[in-house]
Design a protein around this motif. Structure first.
Motif, PDB file in Angstrom:
ATOM      1  N   ARG A  83      36.357  15.894  60.131  1.00 50.93           N
ATOM      2  CA  ARG A  83      36.400  14.970  58.996  1.00 50.93           C
ATOM      3  C   ARG A  83      37.339  13.831  59.338  1.00 50.93           C
ATOM      4  O   ARG A  83      38.389  14.036  59.942  1.00 50.93           O
ATOM      5  N   ASP A 179      31.335  11.759  52.744  1.00 53.03           N
ATOM      6  CA  ASP A 179      32.304  12.256  51.770  1.00 53.03           C
ATOM      7  C   ASP A 179      32.811  11.051  50.976  1.00 53.03           C
ATOM      8  O   ASP A 179      33.608  10.250  51.481  1.00 53.03           O
ATOM      9  N   ASN A 182      38.136  10.822  48.573  1.00 48.04           N
ATOM     10  CA  ASN A 182      39.079  11.908  48.803  1.00 48.04           C
ATOM     11  C   ASN A 182      40.020  12.099  47.627  1.00 48.04           C
ATOM     12  O   ASN A 182      40.678  11.154  47.187  1.00 48.04           O
ATOM     13  N   SER A 222      35.497  16.540  46.284  1.00 49.32           N
ATOM     14  CA  SER A 222      36.647  16.650  47.202  1.00 49.32           C
ATOM     15  C   SER A 222      37.978  16.640  46.458  1.00 49.32           C
ATOM     16  O   SER A 222      38.903  15.894  46.784  1.00 49.32           O
ATOM     17  N   ASN A 249      32.291  20.107  47.111  1.00 47.37           N
ATOM     18  CA  ASN A 249      33.442  20.229  48.013  1.00 47.37           C
ATOM     19  C   ASN A 249      34.755  20.183  47.244  1.00 47.37           C
ATOM     20  O   ASN A 249      34.904  19.435  46.282  1.00 47.37           O
ATOM     21  N   HIS A 251      39.330  21.357  48.006  1.00 47.99           N
ATOM     22  CA  HIS A 251      40.351  21.636  49.015  1.00 47.99           C
ATOM     23  C   HIS A 251      41.263  22.780  48.578  1.00 47.99           C
ATOM     24  O   HIS A 251      41.442  23.028  47.384  1.00 47.99           O
ATOM     25  N   ASN A 280      36.660  20.886  53.027  1.00 50.19           N
ATOM     26  CA  ASN A 280      37.030  20.194  54.261  1.00 50.19           C
ATOM     27  C   ASN A 280      38.518  19.874  54.390  1.00 50.19           C
ATOM     28  O   ASN A 280      38.906  19.026  55.191  1.00 50.19           O
TER      29      ASN A 280
END
Length: 452
Positions: A83, A179, A182, A222, A249, A251, A280
């Motif tokens: 990533r 993606d 973030n 994310s 997704n 974290h 990721n």
């Protein structure tokens, strides 16, 4: 959960002290000071699906041009994912260029595509999540007066950026996963997650990128951590708008198994089929130890999440140390660490997963390749939790006569090689063997190889 009041803590400590005293009296003089070892059992005759290598991936683990570290340090880990998007490179990306494709943007997209080329092509053939928001410039170095996408409902410049990014990705000939943004619930997107501006940004990105790059998976949202309370409203909006990502997704799960089950429940409750899961970024800074990393890889393998990448906390974002899995010595040369050897042992697991069971802090991931008469086990415990454990391997008879080697992986940097603890020849016809695992540190991991 609120902190325990001081008075309650006082009474708890007194009660615990009394229990400790009673226990000591019950044991009496000369009683054993330590309990019997915990146990881990691996049944090589009870197998499930093929080994996936999930978790063998890195966020910004390579150098800017993707060439480092060398294949002698990367190839043995068999990376399955990566990533990046050029974060922290001078120029500030699209936003730093005054919201246009200047040298800052060009440097970031060039770096991201170079890293993607290294990881997605031979010999690795992994996936690469191209972090769109980092190419745009949202990497915490952005200026305080940054105008974020879709401010005031105006998504025009954001759409121009997306179409330029899509053009450059298409010209590269690479297949990446996109993606979008973030960790949008914090400093990377100050307007906030699950807000009108966020949804404008997200929906525009999905619409444009699907139009420009059909078939390339979209990744999101994310989030910094797993939160069903945040993911639920996001999925409700995305379903209504037709902008559900192909990969849901997040974290830093505390336990990937539990969070993956929760995520599947959120998707099922909304009738959203065919959405994969991803994580990721995993491992907080204080969890990046050999033992904890091995434990987490075992949990990832059990979770069924298809891809996950090790997070970076130091040396961001072009040092080429695989997120601190490598360190530099006094001469500047890259050296392996205990974490590197954990990944190396994990990469050696081949064939199909074998059933494991544990009654203590250690968890294990195991695999067997009956055709090659080989098997492997990787074991670790959450940070500082390694304890004396007996490992029992069952189902050995199907492999014939084998040699079982136990190695201890200290949490040391640098570490030139694991420590060989024992080598045991197991004659044909023997189906079970029990091996003692005795950590010398709470951060130790262990690997076990079975060879015919």
């Amino acid at each position: 959960m609120s902190p325990t009041p001081a008075r309650t803590r006082h009474h708890l400590l007194r009660a615990l002290g009394a229990v400790t005293l009673l226990t000591a009296c019950a044991l009496g003089p000369g009683s054993p000071a330590s309990a019997a070892p915990h146990s881990v059992t691996v049944d090589l005759a009870a197998t499930s699906g093929p080994v996936t290598g999930v978790g063998s991936g890195f966020l910004y683990g390579l150098t800017e041009d993707g060439s480092g570290p060398g294949d002698d340090l990367l190839a043995p880990l068999e990376p399955t994912s990566g990533r990046g998007g050029g974060a922290r490179l001078d120029g500030g990306g699209w936003a730093g260029d005054g919201y246009t494709a200047g040298p800052g943007y060009q440097r970031r997209i060039t770096s991201a595509l170079a890293q993607a080329r290294r990881l997605t092509t031979a010999p690795h053939h992994g996936t690469y999540d191209l972090l769109v928001s980092d190419v745009w410039g949202a990497d915490t170095t952005q200026a305080p007066d940054t105008v974020y996408p879709c401010a005031g409902g105006d998504c025009g410049n954001w759409e121009s950026f997306l179409r330029r990014l899509a053009r450059d990705v298409r010209a590269s000939g690479l297949d990446v996963r996109l993606d979008v943004w973030n960790e949008p619930a914090g400093a990377f997107f100050p307007p906030g997650f699950n807000t009108e501006q966020y949804y404008g940004m997200w929906d525009t990105a999905v619409r444009v990128l699907r139009e420009e790059l059909p078939g390339m998976p979209l990744v999101g949202p994310s989030l910094w951590d797993y939160s069903a309370g945040n993911l639920g409203p996001f999925l409700d909006h995305a379903k209504a708008a037709g902008t559900v990502p192909g990969i849901l997704n997040w974290h830093f799960s505390q336990d990937p198994v539990a969070d993956a089950a929760s995520a599947r429940g959120l998707l099922a409750a909304r009738g959203l089929d065919g959405v994969a899961l991803g994580m990721n970024e995993y491992l907080h800074a204080d969890e990046q130890h050999a033992g904890h990393q091995a434990w987490y890889l075992a949990r990832l393998a059990a979770s069924g999440i298809p891809s996950a990448s090790h997070a970076i906390w130091d040396d961001c974002c072009a040092a080429g140390t695989l997120d601190g899995v490598l360190v530099r010595d006094g001469s500047g040369a890259l050296r392996r660490t205990g974490q590197w050897w954990v990944y190396e042992a994990y990469a050696k697991l081949d064939g199909v997963y074998a059933r494991t069971a544990a009654d203590g802090p250690f968890d294990a991931v195991a695999a067997v390749d009956a055709g090659a008469r080989s098997a492997g086990v990787l074991l670790g415990a959450p940070s500082g939790g390694a304890a004396d454990t007996d490992l029992t391997l069952r189902g050995l008879a199907r492999l014939g006569g084998v040699t079982v080697t136990v190695r201890r992986i200290p949490d040391t940097a640098p570490l030139d090689a694991p420590v060989t603890v024992s080598t045991t020849d197991v004659p044909a016809g023997t189906d079970s063997v029990t091996l003692p695992l005795r950590p010398e540190s709470g951060q130790d991991a262990f690997s076990v190889s079975v060879t015919g």
